[in-house]
Motif scaffolding. Sequence first.
Motif, mmCIF file in Angstrom:
data_model
loop_
_atom_site.group_PDB
_atom_site.id
_atom_site.type_symbol
_atom_site.label_atom_id
_atom_site.label_comp_id
_atom_site.label_asym_id
_atom_site.label_seq_id
_atom_site.Cartn_x
_atom_site.Cartn_y
_atom_site.Cartn_z
ATOM 1 N N GLU A 196 0.841 -1.203 0.000
ATOM 2 C CA GLU A 196 0.000 0.000 0.000
ATOM 3 C C GLU A 196 0.870 1.245 0.000
ATOM 4 O OE1 GLU A 196 -4.048 1.502 2.154
ATOM 5 O OE2 GLU A 196 -2.458 0.752 3.474
ATOM 6 N N LYS A 198 0.660 5.464 0.179
ATOM 7 C CA LYS A 198 -0.178 6.620 0.484
ATOM 8 C C LYS A 198 0.670 7.884 0.404
ATOM 9 C CE LYS A 198 -3.779 4.541 3.379
ATOM 10 N NZ LYS A 198 -4.503 4.618 4.675
ATOM 11 N N THR A 239 -3.679 7.117 -3.158
ATOM 12 C CA THR A 239 -3.676 5.835 -2.460
ATOM 13 C C THR A 239 -3.655 4.730 -3.505
ATOM 14 O OG1 THR A 239 -4.935 6.706 -0.586
ATOM 15 C CG2 THR A 239 -4.861 4.323 -0.832
ATOM 16 N N THR A 241 -3.117 0.401 -3.754
ATOM 17 C CA THR A 241 -2.965 -0.880 -3.067
ATOM 18 C C THR A 241 -2.905 -1.996 -4.099
ATOM 19 O OG1 THR A 241 -4.213 -0.070 -1.159
ATOM 20 C CG2 THR A 241 -3.929 -2.449 -1.348
#
Length: 309
Positions: A196, A198, A239, A241
């Motif tokens: 992930e 961010k 973001t 993922t």
Amino acid sequence: MYSKWRTLLSLTLVVVLLTGCSTIVNNLTQVAAVKQQPKKLTIEEVLSKAEQHLNQNGARYQVSTYFNMHLKGPKALHEEKGEFAGTLKFQGNTDMSNNPRDFYSEGTLYTKSIEGFKEEKDELPTKLYHDGQRVYGSDDGDDWQSMDASNNPIQGVFPHPAFPLHKLDDLSGQLAAWKKSKTIQMTETDQAYVIELKLDENADITAQDTYLSDLKPYIDKMKEEIGEDAKEHRFKSLTQTITIDKNAFAPKEMTYELQAVLPVEADNGVRAKVNFVHRFEATWKGKHPGKIQVPEDVKNHAKEVSNIW
């Protein structure tokens, strides 16, 4: 054809049985226990294995994309002039073959535009080929259009067939810039690695530029149309993922959301901003071992255009 508003992925345990002097047993058992532990992979290694999987097996995945831009200004402005917004959505499937690296997408394109007090909507079947150099598109399977894939100001917002692989490459290519920071992390489940990323408006400028690269041609075109009153665009958040299978290293799922803003100011001093939201979801459905080729009939009869979206 299209309106103006119209691209991731077993180590064997060794059991050692020992007998003999208790001191020797204890020492050797400790060594054996260490050997039994599977090697912890780094983010770089996991991403590299995911890319290798794609290169060897191709991929077939279900995709959903969403892009929205909306002019937000003072209440009085909207009361007098109405709203200005555009939305593109695509839902469908994409196949990717390797050697050569070609793509084919098929699904439905949904568009909505609001100019003033007038709203227009459309829903079109969409077919797309991408051979690494050119994109071919059609909404009826008969009439095709073709364009240089490097010369489309909104190719980053929809629905470039190579987008999932493109974002995987971005993730791999920028690791050196932030691998010691807390902006990216990898966790493990029994079945998968979950990576992930961010970023926010305070992120490293190099990382910002990389992840704005999809929107930048589109924003630049809009700034050109607006003129000198358009200010420098600002990165808001990103973001991303990706879930990678722990055994085969197939990139199983990927989600991506980018937000940015372009401030503008009218000649009379009225300030506003254009908000951008770009989302992408991909779910891998398996391998695609075959070859994808643009049919010769499509190549020979596609009409050359500068913008097929």
